[in-house]
Design a protein around this motif. Structure first.
Motif, PDB file in Angstrom:
ATOM      1  N   GLN A 151       0.831  -1.217   0.000  1.00  0.00           N
ATOM      2  CA  GLN A 151       0.000   0.000   0.000  1.00  0.00           C
ATOM      3  C   GLN A 151       0.858   1.257   0.000  1.00  0.00           C
ATOM      4  O   GLN A 151       0.345   2.373  -0.043  1.00  0.00           O
ATOM      5  CB  GLN A 151      -0.905   0.032   1.240  1.00  0.00           C
ATOM      6  CG  GLN A 151      -2.062  -0.940   1.201  1.00  0.00           C
ATOM      7  CD  GLN A 151      -3.115  -0.618   2.265  1.00  0.00           C
ATOM      8  OE1 GLN A 151      -3.397   0.547   2.545  1.00  0.00           O
ATOM      9  NE2 GLN A 151      -3.689  -1.647   2.857  1.00  0.00           N
ATOM     10  N   GLY A 152       2.195   1.080   0.116  1.00  0.00           N
ATOM     11  CA  GLY A 152       3.101   2.233   0.049  1.00  0.00           C
ATOM     12  C   GLY A 152       3.599   2.717   1.399  1.00  0.00           C
ATOM     13  O   GLY A 152       4.362   3.682   1.461  1.00  0.00           O
ATOM     14  N   PHE A 153       3.164   2.061   2.490  1.00  0.00           N
ATOM     15  CA  PHE A 153       3.609   2.492   3.815  1.00  0.00           C
ATOM     16  C   PHE A 153       4.838   1.679   4.227  1.00  0.00           C
ATOM     17  O   PHE A 153       4.771   0.445   4.283  1.00  0.00           O
ATOM     18  CB  PHE A 153       2.503   2.304   4.850  1.00  0.00           C
ATOM     19  CG  PHE A 153       1.313   3.181   4.612  1.00  0.00           C
ATOM     20  CD1 PHE A 153       1.343   4.515   5.000  1.00  0.00           C
ATOM     21  CD2 PHE A 153       0.184   2.689   3.974  1.00  0.00           C
ATOM     22  CE1 PHE A 153       0.249   5.336   4.762  1.00  0.00           C
ATOM     23  CE2 PHE A 153      -0.907   3.504   3.733  1.00  0.00           C
ATOM     24  CZ  PHE A 153      -0.877   4.827   4.130  1.00  0.00           C
ATOM     25  N   LEU A 154       5.940   2.365   4.504  1.00  0.00           N
ATOM     26  CA  LEU A 154       7.159   1.664   4.877  1.00  0.00           C
ATOM     27  C   LEU A 154       6.894   0.738   6.063  1.00  0.00           C
ATOM     28  O   LEU A 154       6.446   1.169   7.122  1.00  0.00           O
ATOM     29  CB  LEU A 154       8.251   2.666   5.253  1.00  0.00           C
ATOM     30  CG  LEU A 154       9.559   2.008   5.698  1.00  0.00           C
ATOM     31  CD1 LEU A 154      10.199   1.247   4.556  1.00  0.00           C
ATOM     32  CD2 LEU A 154      10.510   3.029   6.269  1.00  0.00           C
ATOM     33  N   CYS A 155       7.164  -0.556   5.853  1.00  0.00           N
ATOM     34  CA  CYS A 155       6.960  -1.560   6.893  1.00  0.00           C
ATOM     35  C   CYS A 155       8.202  -2.423   6.916  1.00  0.00           C
ATOM     36  O   CYS A 155       8.635  -2.920   5.873  1.00  0.00           O
ATOM     37  CB  CYS A 155       5.719  -2.394   6.579  1.00  0.00           C
ATOM     38  SG  CYS A 155       5.390  -3.683   7.802  1.00  0.00           S
ATOM     39  N   GLN A 156       8.817  -2.591   8.061  1.00  0.00           N
ATOM     40  CA  GLN A 156      10.105  -3.270   8.130  1.00  0.00           C
ATOM     41  C   GLN A 156       9.995  -4.763   8.433  1.00  0.00           C
ATOM     42  O   GLN A 156      10.965  -5.405   8.794  1.00  0.00           O
ATOM     43  CB  GLN A 156      11.025  -2.499   9.087  1.00  0.00           C
ATOM     44  CG  GLN A 156      11.526  -1.221   8.397  1.00  0.00           C
ATOM     45  CD  GLN A 156      12.087  -0.160   9.302  1.00  0.00           C
ATOM     46  OE1 GLN A 156      11.670   0.992   9.230  1.00  0.00           O
ATOM     47  NE2 GLN A 156      13.022  -0.522  10.163  1.00  0.00           N
ATOM     48  N   GLY A 157       8.788  -5.293   8.239  1.00  0.00           N
ATOM     49  CA  GLY A 157       8.565  -6.723   8.419  1.00  0.00           C
ATOM     50  C   GLY A 157       9.524  -7.628   7.659  1.00  0.00           C
ATOM     51  O   GLY A 157      10.005  -8.617   8.211  1.00  0.00           O
ATOM     52  N   PRO A 158       9.864  -7.304   6.386  1.00  0.00           N
ATOM     53  CA  PRO A 158      10.721  -8.228   5.624  1.00  0.00           C
ATOM     54  C   PRO A 158      12.094  -8.438   6.263  1.00  0.00           C
ATOM     55  O   PRO A 158      12.702  -9.491   6.069  1.00  0.00           O
ATOM     56  CB  PRO A 158      10.878  -7.518   4.263  1.00  0.00           C
ATOM     57  CG  PRO A 158       9.705  -6.611   4.148  1.00  0.00           C
ATOM     58  CD  PRO A 158       9.367  -6.188   5.550  1.00  0.00           C
ATOM     59  N   ALA A 159      12.606  -7.445   7.018  1.00  0.00           N
ATOM     60  CA  ALA A 159      13.969  -7.533   7.551  1.00  0.00           C
ATOM     61  C   ALA A 159      13.978  -7.749   9.063  1.00  0.00           C
ATOM     62  O   ALA A 159      15.007  -7.573   9.705  1.00  0.00           O
ATOM     63  CB  ALA A 159      14.732  -6.258   7.198  1.00  0.00           C
ATOM     64  N   THR A 160      12.826  -8.113   9.613  1.00  0.00           N
ATOM     65  CA  THR A 160      12.714  -8.182  11.068  1.00  0.00           C
ATOM     66  C   THR A 160      12.325  -9.584  11.535  1.00  0.00           C
ATOM     67  O   THR A 160      11.431 -10.215  10.956  1.00  0.00           O
ATOM     68  CB  THR A 160      11.656  -7.158  11.560  1.00  0.00           C
ATOM     69  OG1 THR A 160      12.036  -5.864  11.103  1.00  0.00           O
ATOM     70  CG2 THR A 160      11.548  -7.149  13.070  1.00  0.00           C
ATOM     71  N   ARG A 161      12.966 -10.028  12.603  1.00  0.00           N
ATOM     72  CA  ARG A 161      12.658 -11.338  13.168  1.00  0.00           C
ATOM     73  C   ARG A 161      11.222 -11.376  13.696  1.00  0.00           C
ATOM     74  O   ARG A 161      10.745 -10.428  14.315  1.00  0.00           O
ATOM     75  CB  ARG A 161      13.621 -11.654  14.318  1.00  0.00           C
ATOM     76  CG  ARG A 161      13.508 -13.102  14.809  1.00  0.00           C
ATOM     77  CD  ARG A 161      14.290 -13.312  16.085  1.00  0.00           C
ATOM     78  NE  ARG A 161      15.732 -13.347  15.911  1.00  0.00           N
ATOM     79  CZ  ARG A 161      16.433 -14.430  15.584  1.00  0.00           C
ATOM     80  NH1 ARG A 161      15.823 -15.571  15.376  1.00  0.00           N
ATOM     81  NH2 ARG A 161      17.745 -14.371  15.470  1.00  0.00           N
ATOM     82  N   GLY A 162      10.533 -12.460  13.450  1.00  0.00           N
ATOM     83  CA  GLY A 162       9.154 -12.603  13.903  1.00  0.00           C
ATOM     84  C   GLY A 162       9.068 -13.052  15.354  1.00  0.00           C
ATOM     85  O   GLY A 162      10.068 -13.134  16.061  1.00  0.00           O
ATOM     86  N   GLY A 163       7.861 -13.333  15.782  1.00  0.00           N
ATOM     87  CA  GLY A 163       7.645 -13.819  17.143  1.00  0.00           C
ATOM     88  C   GLY A 163       7.002 -12.798  18.057  1.00  0.00           C
ATOM     89  O   GLY A 163       6.623 -13.116  19.181  1.00  0.00           O
ATOM     90  N   CYS A 164       6.855 -11.543  17.570  1.00  0.00           N
ATOM     91  CA  CYS A 164       6.365 -10.487  18.465  1.00  0.00           C
ATOM     92  C   CYS A 164       4.920 -10.700  18.880  1.00  0.00           C
ATOM     93  O   CYS A 164       4.492 -10.215  19.919  1.00  0.00           O
ATOM     94  CB  CYS A 164       6.559  -9.115  17.830  1.00  0.00           C
ATOM     95  SG  CYS A 164       5.497  -8.821  16.407  1.00  0.00           S
TER      96      CYS A 164
END
Lengths: 480, 308
Positions: B225-238
């Motif tokens: 949608q164009g909103f910077l989201c750092q999910g691709p480079a971030t460890r999951g589990g939160c």
């Protein structure tokens, strides 16, 4: 021979501080200092950041009251962007604030300070803590752990995350509350209200009477007070005008962006934490007999500056409190009592907001456009008035940040309280761990959060190496 | 026999300590199996003795040492060494201990610029020399814990989830292995991805598109949608085991609070790849280095040219 006692760390508070007590040749207190030994530097390292990122950066100033920083920052954003949040957006923020307050006041009363009262200030240190309370009063402990945890989970439902929430945004709130969530939260809020009622009744019956004599003598200082009230003088923790009350009870009200006309910050060489004072006093002194410019923030201050409270049970408690202790009440340990009145107020407010049909509205935020502006956002953090002051360039990037946080207002009074208590309790070289803990209790009463207070930066005398070329032109500069 | 635990906090916000309390009622079952010998937030053990006459900071022997926060001053460094010496197992808890956290954003500025701002450049402060009497000197920058001492187990998160902390404590008590999720935030995010952005990059000054009556798995990926989201480079589990990431639940994009996917990862490079692969231009993002390394500046952020 004189000697120095170092109480380090001050425990069962948030963050890092030490108490240094100097004893003279006859073993009496010649001086005391509460030194704050950490700082971080948010005002510098936030420069250049997009202003809308601030509500999710400044939460890390404090993990105990992240909601306060989150909301003060969102309000400073509203001001920078020149937008008034939608009504539902504002109410969702207020709801988060009220729930976070309950969680934090429960945490402080039972987990941090409570052990001194429930187990006694002279209890041996390995048991004088929340685990000791679990042993001494397991049923109460179980209930308290459950409700505090429930408050955290309520915040997760509303905004995804309880510690370092991200849902308050410029112009409102990012997520609407669903009807089925509201119904569940309301049940939980009613349970929390029951605990709040129980807590103040329990404390008034079992704790405060026992310590009333101590309350009357320990760390008795006279200061002014700072808090927030609505236009009609009611207690408000989310929004309003600031009220600065002098020790004689007279007061002046002012808007957020006028704070620099009323507050100035003094620096002492022995603490990284600054000492705010009332600018109109014309100077600053922590002399116990004749303090100048010293005021206090946090629960007791708010209970003193407000004319009334907008919820019925808390209003009744306020009237009883005032009848017993007057206005302004000065006794330091009354902070605990005032905190429990606020616990009740927030529980009532949570129920009220969850019964408001607007709370499930879907018009939650307004779109904003970057501009060059200054915006000051304030809330009452549990530990005192919190001020976030931002300036931006035309792209909405931060060019200046100034923060004054709750605990910082109490830096001078905490130092004075400790000095008063140490001078009263330590005589002719006689002291033990119980006496030193009682000195610490005067710090705990203020529920300081030195994590918050030390958002600035901790420093040493910097080493600065300048490298010149053979023609004495500066070619490089290295700083430690 | 109870497991002896020592806990210290350095350059912190105390959110990790609150996350321990957020274990909630299960904590009451774990507590009797633990004996806290040092934990400033909850108990009164003192570094210089209970009556304050000691000359050297001492922490009791412990089976498990837990440290939150990065290293910001010399006292933190000394206590890290003392904790390492006295603990059989040392845990770094939270993103600050693991990667420096938000305070390591300060690593972009020289110290003197910070002092100038705080003590001589604040609109409400009377200018004064930097305080220095009897307070510990600062380290040159913020360090992650494992840059200073050997760390046996690192648990990231700002804050870590209570489930992770409880699971780590139970693993220690039962002698089983504790493992972190190896997934990314995107792997755990229910939004719809079509590997193509539908808009240019936008700052989060307006709402993402979603229908409040419908679940998250009907919402288009925030990044697309164009909103910077750092999910691709971030460890999951939160979000807890297998659950939706916390900020996504609030319709807010990820900012990387669980740190990079691997120790050797460069989040800036990973994000540039993720952005360009769906057709977004990384150059539109202001303050890029700090944005992409917001929670991991220890060793990754350096003073800016000109010392701003």
């Amino acid at each position: 021979m004189g000697k120095t006692l170092t109480i380090q760390p001050v425990t069962r508070i948030e963050g890092h501080a030490k108490i240094v007590i100097d004893l003279d040749d006859s073993g009496n207190v010649s001086d005391t200092k509460v030194s704050v030994i950490e700082l971080r530097g948010f005002e510098k390292f936030c420069l250049g950041k997009p202003v809308e990122e601030m509500p999710r950066i400044t939460t890390s100033i404090c993990g105990v009251c992240p909601m306060s920083h989150h909301l003060a920052s969102a309000k400073a954003n509203d001001a920078v962007f020149g937008v008034t949040p939608t009504s539902t957006g504002r109410k969702l923020r207020e709801l988060c604030n009220a729930i976070a307050y309950m969680e934090e006041h429960i945490l402080h009363f039972y987990f941090l300070a409570g052990a001194d009262f429930i187990l006694g200030p002279n209890a041996e240190y390995p048991v004088r803590n929340v685990i000791g309370i679990v042993g001494a009063a397991p049923e109460i402990a179980k209930k308290v752990v459950k409700v505090r945890h429930m408050c955290a989970r309520m915040l997760e439902v509303i905004g995804g995350k309880s510690i370092h929430m991200t849902a308050a945004v410029p112009g409102g709130f990012s997520r609407p509350l669903r009807e089925e969530e509201r119904a569940e939260l309301l049940k939980q809020a009613e349970e929390a209200l029951e605990l709040a009622k129980f807590t103040i009744a329990f404390a008034k019956e079992n704790i405060f009477p026992k310590y009333l004599d101590v309350v009357k003598t320990l760390a008795a200082i006279n200061t002014g007070f700072l808090g927030t009230v609505t236009a009609d003088g009611s207690l408000d923790l989310y929004d309003g005008k600031l009220r600065m009350m002098s020790a004689d009870g007279s007061y002046e009200d002012f808007a957020y962006d006028q704070y620099t006309d009323y507050i100035s910050e003094h620096v002492e060489p022995w603490s990284y934490l600054k000492f705010p004072y009332m600018k109109k006093a014309g100077g600053f002194s922590m002399d116990l007999d004749n303090p100048v410019g010293v005021y206090r923030a946090n629960s007791l201050a708010r209970i003193n500056v407000c004319d009334k409270i907008g919820t019925p049970l808390a209003q009744a408690e306020l009237e009883e409190f005032r009848l017993s202790f007057g206005r302004p009440a000065q006794l330091t340990l009354l902070y605990h009592w005032a905190r429990l009145i606020e616990l009740l107020y927030n529980a009532e407010l949570t129920v009220q907001l969850l019964n408001d049909p607007e709370i499930t509205g879907t018009d939650i935020r307004k779109k904003v456009e970057p501009r060059a502006a200054r915006g000051v956002g304030c809330v009452e953090a549990p530990r005192g008035t919190l001020i976030h002051d931002y300036e931006t360039d035309e792209n909405g990037l931060i060019t200046n940040v100034n923060l004054i946080v709750g605990t910082t207002h109490n830096n001078a009074p905490i130092n004075m309280s400790v000095k008063h208590a140490a001078k009263t309790l330590i005589k002719d070289g006689k002291y033990d761990q119980g006496i030193l803990n009682t000195v610490e209790m005067t710090v705990r009463a203020h529920d300081p959060c030195y994590s918050c207070a030390t958002h600035n930066f901790d420093g040493k005398i910097p080493v600065n190496i300048k490298i010149y070329d053979s023609k004495k032109n500066l070619i490089d500069e290295l700083s430690s | 026999m109870a497991v002896r635990v020592a806990e210290e906090w350095f350059s912190i916000c105390a959110g990790c300590e609150v996350a321990i309390l957020d274990i909630g009622e299960p904590l009451l079952d774990i507590l009797p199996k633990l004996e806290f010998v040092h934990m400033p937030v909850l108990m009164d053990h003192k570094l210089f003795g209970q009556t304050g006459e000691g000359k050297k900071a001492e922490i009791p022997e412990a089976d498990v040492g837990i440290i939150t926060g990065g290293i910001r001053n010399e006292e933190n460094r000394e206590l890290a060494l003392e904790m390492r010496a006295k603990s059989k197992i040392l845990i770094g808890l939270g993103t600050c201990a693991c990667f420096g956290g938000i305070p390591s954003l300060a690593n972009q500025f020289p110290l003197e610029a910070l002092y100038e701002k705080v003590y001589r450049g604040s609109k409400s402060t009377e200018s004064a020399p930097t305080p220095s009497a009897g307070i510990p000197p600062l380290t040159d920058r913020v360090y992650a814990l494992n840059e200073v001492v050997k760390v046996d187990l690192r648990i990231p998160g700002c804050p870590p989830t209570p489930e992770m902390i409880a699971s780590a404590l139970n693993s220690l008590l039962e002698g089983t292995e504790f493992k972190l999720s190896e997934k990314s935030v995107c792997d755990e995010c229910p939004t719809i991805r079509e590997k193509k952005a539908v808009s240019n990059l936008k700052r989060p000054l307006e709402s993402i598109e979603f229908d409040p009556a419908k679940p998250l798995n009907t919402v288009r990926c925030l990044l697309e949608q164009g909103f910077l989201c750092q999910g691709p480079a971030t460890r999951g589990g939160c979000g807890g085991s297998g659950a939706t990431p916390r900020c996504i639940r609030a319709y807010m994009p990820c900012r990387g609070c669980f740190g990079p996917l691997k120790d050797t990862a460069n989040p800036m490079v990973d994000m540039m790849g993720a952005l360009s692969s769906i057709g977004l231009d990384v150059k539109q993002i202001p303050d890029r280095a700090a944005q992409f390394n917001r929670y991991c500046g220890a060793g990754r952020l350096k003073p800016l040219p000109g010392g701003r």
